[in-house]
Write a protein that holds these residues in place. Structure first.
Motif, short mmCIF file in Angstrom:
data_model
loop_
_atom_site.label_atom_id
_atom_site.label_comp_id
_atom_site.label_asym_id
_atom_site.label_seq_id
_atom_site.Cartn_x
_atom_site.Cartn_y
_atom_site.Cartn_z
N THR A 164 0.83 -1.20 0.00
CA THR A 164 0.00 0.00 0.00
C THR A 164 0.87 1.25 0.00
O THR A 164 0.55 2.24 -0.67
N ILE A 165 1.96 1.23 0.73
CA ILE A 165 2.90 2.35 0.71
C ILE A 165 3.39 2.62 -0.72
O ILE A 165 3.45 3.76 -1.16
N GLU A 166 3.66 1.55 -1.46
CA GLU A 166 4.09 1.69 -2.86
C GLU A 166 2.95 2.23 -3.72
O GLU A 166 3.17 3.09 -4.59
N LYS A 167 1.73 1.75 -3.51
CA LYS A 167 0.58 2.23 -4.28
C LYS A 167 0.35 3.72 -4.07
O LYS A 167 -0.14 4.42 -4.97
N LEU A 168 0.69 4.21 -2.90
CA LEU A 168 0.52 5.63 -2.60
C LEU A 168 1.70 6.46 -3.09
O LEU A 168 1.74 7.67 -2.84
N SER A 169 2.63 5.82 -3.80
CA SER A 169 3.82 6.49 -4.35
C SER A 169 4.65 7.15 -3.25
O SER A 169 5.23 8.22 -3.46
N MET A 170 4.71 6.51 -2.10
CA MET A 170 5.55 6.98 -1.02
C MET A 170 6.95 6.39 -1.24
O MET A 170 7.30 5.36 -0.68
N GLU A 171 7.72 7.08 -2.06
CA GLU A 171 8.96 6.54 -2.58
C GLU A 171 10.06 6.38 -1.53
O GLU A 171 11.00 5.60 -1.73
N HIS A 172 9.96 7.11 -0.44
CA HIS A 172 11.03 7.09 0.57
C HIS A 172 10.60 6.36 1.85
O HIS A 172 11.28 6.47 2.87
N THR A 173 9.49 5.65 1.79
CA THR A 173 8.92 5.05 2.99
C THR A 173 8.96 3.54 2.92
O THR A 173 8.59 2.94 1.90
N LYS A 174 9.40 2.91 4.02
CA LYS A 174 9.37 1.46 4.09
C LYS A 174 9.27 1.01 5.54
O LYS A 174 9.94 1.56 6.42
N LEU A 175 8.42 0.01 5.77
CA LEU A 175 8.31 -0.65 7.07
C LEU A 175 9.14 -1.92 7.00
O LEU A 175 8.83 -2.83 6.22
#
Length: 257
Positions: free
Chosen positions: A121-132
């Motif tokens: 979901t983080i990728e779908k939201l184009s949160m390019e610098h975010t990772k859990l």
């Protein structure tokens, strides 16, 4: 008269540490190091909330289902202090994760939702610098090079998903904003605001040498999205005070414009 951006730039000129700011008001954007990547601390709990609500919409989880908490971790939160075995709904787990930043409920939600699903979901939201990459309080994982990261620009995307758009249903967005409105920590962005006048829905975060806050602010038909991330700190109090001053500038801008 100084613009809001000039005021924010003035505040951070002599800051001892690293800082990134992203502010959006009426489609006007202020970006100060907003693409810089920071350890996410507890602001990573916002995309976890989004994924939980998304899975509830698709029927993968039931927000009213009772879950027993039998494994607890330290850090922020209240469940670690309770002696008895506790059962609560998934919705309540989400509420504690956000309002008191409970690490035990966060870890349980990561298990329930799946770390891969959250990152998808983080990728779908184009949160390019975010990772859990790890659970809360997993210092062994940190030592092995696994940590959670985000950027101010990514967190703005997160806040906007919660308040507008169609990634989540209107009902889910309403619930997310309501949960974040019950935030119990007001020592950063909202510290100098009259919260009887301005509506705030926020999430703080902190680690050794790290202080963060992000918020949705509403006043008189206007909405502001604000994210301030800091790290490499020598003085936590100074960082919190700076973030609160940034919040005051935002508050004055909303109320006085």
């Amino acid at each position: 008269m100084l613009t809001l951006e000039e005021k924010l730039k003035g505040e951070i000129t002599c800051f001892q540490g690293r800082i990134g700011i992203a502010v959006e008001i009426a489609n006007k954007r202020i970006s100060l190091n907003s693409m810089e990547v920071f350890p996410s601390a507890s602001v990573i709990k916002v995309p976890i909330l989004i994924e939980g609500l998304r899975q509830a919409e698709t029927g993968k989880i039931n927000l009213n289902e009772l879950t027993t908490i039998d494994k607890r971790v330290g850090g922020s939160g209240v469940l670690q202090a309770l002696s008895a075995k506790v059962s609560m709904t998934i919705k309540d787990l989400m509420t504690l994760m956000i309002t008191v930043s409970d690490n035990t409920t966060t870890n349980l939600l990561i298990d329930l939702l799946g770390m891969d699903s959250i990152n998808s979901t983080i990728e779908k939201l184009s949160m390019e610098h975010t990772k859990l990459s790890r659970k809360m309080m997993d210092f062994e994982a940190i030592e092995q090079g696994y940590n959670n990261f985000t950027s101010p620009s990514d967190m703005i995307k997160c806040l906007k998903v919660i308040n507008e758009g169609d990634f989540l249903s209107e009902e889910s967005r309403k619930l997310a904003v309501e949960i974040m409105h019950y935030q119990q920590f007001h020592d950063k962005l909202t510290a100098m605001m009259d919260l009887d006048l301005v509506f705030a829905a926020s999430k703080t975060g902190g680690l050794p040498n790290v202080e963060h806050d992000c918020a949705i602010l509403k006043y008189g038909g206007k909405t502001a999205y604000a994210v301030v991330l800091t790290d490499q700190l020598d003085n936590h109090f100074a960082a919190k005070h700076l973030i609160s001053k940034i919040g005051k500038h935002l508050y004055d801008h909303l109320v006085e414009e």
